[in-house]
Scaffold this active site. Structure first.
Site, mmCIF file in Angstrom:
data_model
loop_
_atom_site.group_PDB
_atom_site.id
_atom_site.type_symbol
_atom_site.label_atom_id
_atom_site.label_comp_id
_atom_site.label_asym_id
_atom_site.label_seq_id
_atom_site.Cartn_x
_atom_site.Cartn_y
_atom_site.Cartn_z
ATOM 1 N N GLU A 88 0.815 -1.213 0.000
ATOM 2 C CA GLU A 88 0.000 0.000 0.000
ATOM 3 C C GLU A 88 0.848 1.262 0.000
ATOM 4 O O GLU A 88 1.922 1.288 0.583
ATOM 5 C CB GLU A 88 -0.829 0.052 1.283
ATOM 6 N N CYS A 114 3.128 8.483 1.730
ATOM 7 C CA CYS A 114 3.483 7.502 2.756
ATOM 8 C C CYS A 114 3.823 6.193 2.036
ATOM 9 O O CYS A 114 2.981 5.598 1.372
ATOM 10 C CB CYS A 114 2.297 7.342 3.698
ATOM 11 N N CYS A 121 6.022 -7.505 7.719
ATOM 12 C CA CYS A 121 7.001 -6.928 8.639
ATOM 13 C C CYS A 121 7.412 -7.993 9.648
ATOM 14 O O CYS A 121 6.597 -8.812 10.064
ATOM 15 C CB CYS A 121 6.378 -5.739 9.367
ATOM 16 N N CYS A 125 4.492 -6.012 15.877
ATOM 17 C CA CYS A 125 3.842 -5.205 16.915
ATOM 18 C C CYS A 125 2.409 -5.705 17.131
ATOM 19 O O CYS A 125 1.700 -6.017 16.174
ATOM 20 C CB CYS A 125 3.827 -3.736 16.510
ATOM 21 N N CYS A 128 -0.572 -3.803 15.298
ATOM 22 C CA CYS A 128 -0.418 -3.442 13.883
ATOM 23 C C CYS A 128 -0.941 -4.535 12.963
ATOM 24 O O CYS A 128 -0.571 -5.700 13.090
ATOM 25 C CB CYS A 128 1.046 -3.168 13.584
ATOM 26 N N SER A 226 8.886 5.422 16.624
ATOM 27 C CA SER A 226 7.605 4.919 17.125
ATOM 28 C C SER A 226 7.816 4.469 18.565
ATOM 29 O O SER A 226 8.193 3.337 18.826
ATOM 30 C CB SER A 226 7.124 3.740 16.270
ATOM 31 N N CYS A 345 -2.167 1.511 8.321
ATOM 32 C CA CYS A 345 -1.411 0.719 7.354
ATOM 33 C C CYS A 345 -1.829 -0.744 7.400
ATOM 34 O O CYS A 345 -2.117 -1.300 8.442
ATOM 35 C CB CYS A 345 0.079 0.911 7.536
HETATM 36 N N1 SAH Z 1 7.640 0.147 10.905
HETATM 37 C C1 SAH Z 1 7.744 1.543 11.061
HETATM 38 C C2 SAH Z 1 7.022 2.316 9.988
HETATM 39 C C3 SAH Z 1 5.716 1.775 9.548
HETATM 40 S S1 SAH Z 1 4.412 1.707 10.749
HETATM 41 C C4 SAH Z 1 7.291 1.967 12.432
HETATM 42 O O1 SAH Z 1 6.749 1.147 13.149
HETATM 43 O O2 SAH Z 1 7.544 3.113 12.762
HETATM 44 C C5 SAH Z 1 3.921 3.402 10.666
HETATM 45 C C6 SAH Z 1 3.115 3.895 11.847
HETATM 46 O O3 SAH Z 1 1.808 3.318 11.824
HETATM 47 C C7 SAH Z 1 3.753 3.573 13.184
HETATM 48 O O4 SAH Z 1 3.931 4.717 13.967
HETATM 49 C C8 SAH Z 1 2.726 2.630 13.769
HETATM 50 O O5 SAH Z 1 2.724 2.734 15.138
HETATM 51 C C9 SAH Z 1 1.420 3.094 13.139
HETATM 52 N N2 SAH Z 1 0.353 2.100 13.264
HETATM 53 C C10 SAH Z 1 0.422 0.757 13.119
HETATM 54 N N3 SAH Z 1 -0.759 0.184 13.380
HETATM 55 C C11 SAH Z 1 -1.619 1.185 13.719
HETATM 56 C C12 SAH Z 1 -2.990 1.240 14.091
HETATM 57 N N4 SAH Z 1 -3.738 0.145 14.173
HETATM 58 N N5 SAH Z 1 -3.529 2.454 14.357
HETATM 59 C C13 SAH Z 1 -2.787 3.573 14.259
HETATM 60 N N6 SAH Z 1 -1.497 3.589 13.917
HETATM 61 C C14 SAH Z 1 -0.906 2.416 13.640
HETATM 62 FE FE1 SF4 Z 2 6.197 -3.380 11.565
HETATM 63 FE FE2 SF4 Z 2 5.819 -0.750 12.066
HETATM 64 FE FE3 SF4 Z 2 3.728 -2.505 12.012
HETATM 65 FE FE4 SF4 Z 2 5.485 -2.609 14.006
HETATM 66 S S1 SF4 Z 2 4.116 -0.864 13.507
HETATM 67 S S2 SF4 Z 2 4.699 -4.384 12.864
HETATM 68 S S3 SF4 Z 2 7.396 -2.115 12.972
HETATM 69 S S4 SF4 Z 2 5.034 -1.937 10.297
#
Ligand code: SAH
Ligand code: SF4
Length: 356
Positions: A88, A114, A121, A125, A128, A226, A345
């Site tokens: 995406e 973005c 990944c 997390c 996520c 993050s 994302c």
């Molecule tokens: N892996 C990197 C960059 C991609 S994630 C990172 O973790 O920084 C980009 C952002 O999307 C991060 O700040 C992450 O915390 C946020 N993100 C992931 N899942 C989310 C969700 N369900 N709601 C809001 N933000 C989210």
């Molecule tokens: Fe990966 Fe960023 Fe999602 Fe964590 S928040 S699983 S580092 S994409």
């Protein structure tokens, strides 16, 4: 056999692969400034070289599978890669263009792309959606670059249009550092996508050793951390990798990172109801960031089916923000752009896979 894309190579790398080397610059002009889609249009390139290029590299590795536009102007793209995997990319349009009575533009719309850096990944997390599908593969430099190029083309944005890039799509950028670094160089190149390092922000879940490595590369990019939690116990629950790279190690790495004198390091703080939205956490955050030129960006947790976490209330968000501001920190709340098109994302990809 899948051919590589010509977007994979920095100008210097391309110059070592074709003869004579100066043709690399001309090819860059066609691809990145003229938005050429085929070698046939590259009229100042000899036919024999065009043939050779056609046999060696594809130009565009992305096939648009889906495009959704939110009412606020955010556009979300789902692209298919040459091996059928999907990623995406999101275009955020910050401010509407303003014109005066003569039609002259007085305020440009602000564009931010973005970009994804991996399919899936490895970091895993717990909040996520991208993490749920596990890790598939790294994107090549060209697959990263192509996302910006495609968005520019699709929105008729001129080659020199000012815009920002955030590496905040799917994947952990620092887990794909070599390809990321090449992509940053190609995007920065005046003859490439001409978006300076200052306008590019790498968002990381905090691989401290790689933050140092990126810093040493001196690419002039910004970093966003993050952070999401102020104590290691909760952070490890949210980001398992925190066991290896804890909060203290990240803060140390940030202190070593070369930062433009006028800029700040962005700390992203994902706010989850009853997890980290209390004033005690805000207090710890102020302490933790003491002495760092920081800016905090509070993000509403964006729920998806099956998640155990909940979105915080706007009241708690604002209270948290006010605490930080009254204690001297710059702090913004990320508005949930494109919420009606599943903007967190991984959510568009998920939706499409369910429908298939
Ligand atoms: N892996 C990197 C960059 C991609 S994630 C990172 O973790 O920084 C980009 C952002 O999307 C991060 O700040 C992450 O915390 C946020 N993100 C992931 N899942 C989310 C969700 N369900 N709601 C809001 N933000 C989210
Ligand atoms: Fe990966 Fe960023 Fe999602 Fe964590 S928040 S699983 S580092 S994409």
């Amino acid at each position: 056999m899948i051919l590589p894309t010509i977007l994979d190579y920095t100008k210097e790398q391309l110059a070592t692969q074709i003869k004579p080397a100066f043709r690399a610059k001309q090819i860059y002009g066609w691809v990145y400034h003229q938005y050429a889609e085929s070698y046939d249009t590259m009229q100042n390139i000899p036919k024999s070289l065009r043939e050779e290029l056609r046999g060696k590299y594809i130009i565009n590795p992305l096939n648009t599978l889906r495009k959704e536009e939110a009412t606020d102007g955010t556009i979300k793209y789902l692209y298919e890669l040459p091996d059928g995997k999907t990623i995406e990319t999101v275009l955020l349009r910050m401010k509407e263009e303003k014109t005066d009575e003569t039609g002259k533009i007085t305020q440009e719309a602000k564009y931010t792309v973005c970009v994804s850096t991996q399919v899936g990944c490895k970091v895993g997390c717990s909040f996520c959606l991208t993490a749920k599908g596990g890790f598939t593969r790294d994107l090549t430099a060209g697959e990263i670059v192509a996302q910006v190029l495609e968005v520019k083309k699709d929105n008729d944005l001129a080659a020199h249009r000012r815009m920002n890039i955030v590496y905040m799509g799917m994947g952990e950028p620092l887990d794909n550092l070599d390809n990321l670094a090449n992509a940053i160089k190609i995007i920065k190149d005046e003859e490439g996508l001409c978006i300076s390092g200052k306008r590019q922000t790498v968002s990381t879940s905090g691989i401290s050793s790689k933050i140092d490595k990126l810093g040493k590369m001196d690419l002039g990019v910004h970093i966003a951390i993050s952070l999401h939690a102020v104590d290691d116990e909760l952070r490890t629950e949210l980001i398992p990798m925190n066991k290896a790279y804890n909060i203290a190690s990240i803060i140390d790495a940030v202190k070593r990172f070369p930062i433009d004198a006028r800029k700040r390091v962005m700390f992203e703080y994902l706010v989850i109801q009853d997890k980290n939205d209390d004033i005690a956490s805000a207090k710890k955050l102020v302490k933790l960031l003491h002495g760092i030129k920081a800016k905090v960006n509070l993000i509403y947790f964006n729920p998806y089916p099956g998640t155990e976490y909940a979105r915080p209330t706007p009241q708690d968000m604002v209270k948290f923000q006010e605490y930080l501001i009254t204690h001297g920190l710059l702090c913004t709340i990320r508005d949930s752009k494109g919420i009606d098109i599943s903007a967190a994302c991984g959510q568009l990809k998920e939706k499409t896979e369910e429908e298939r």
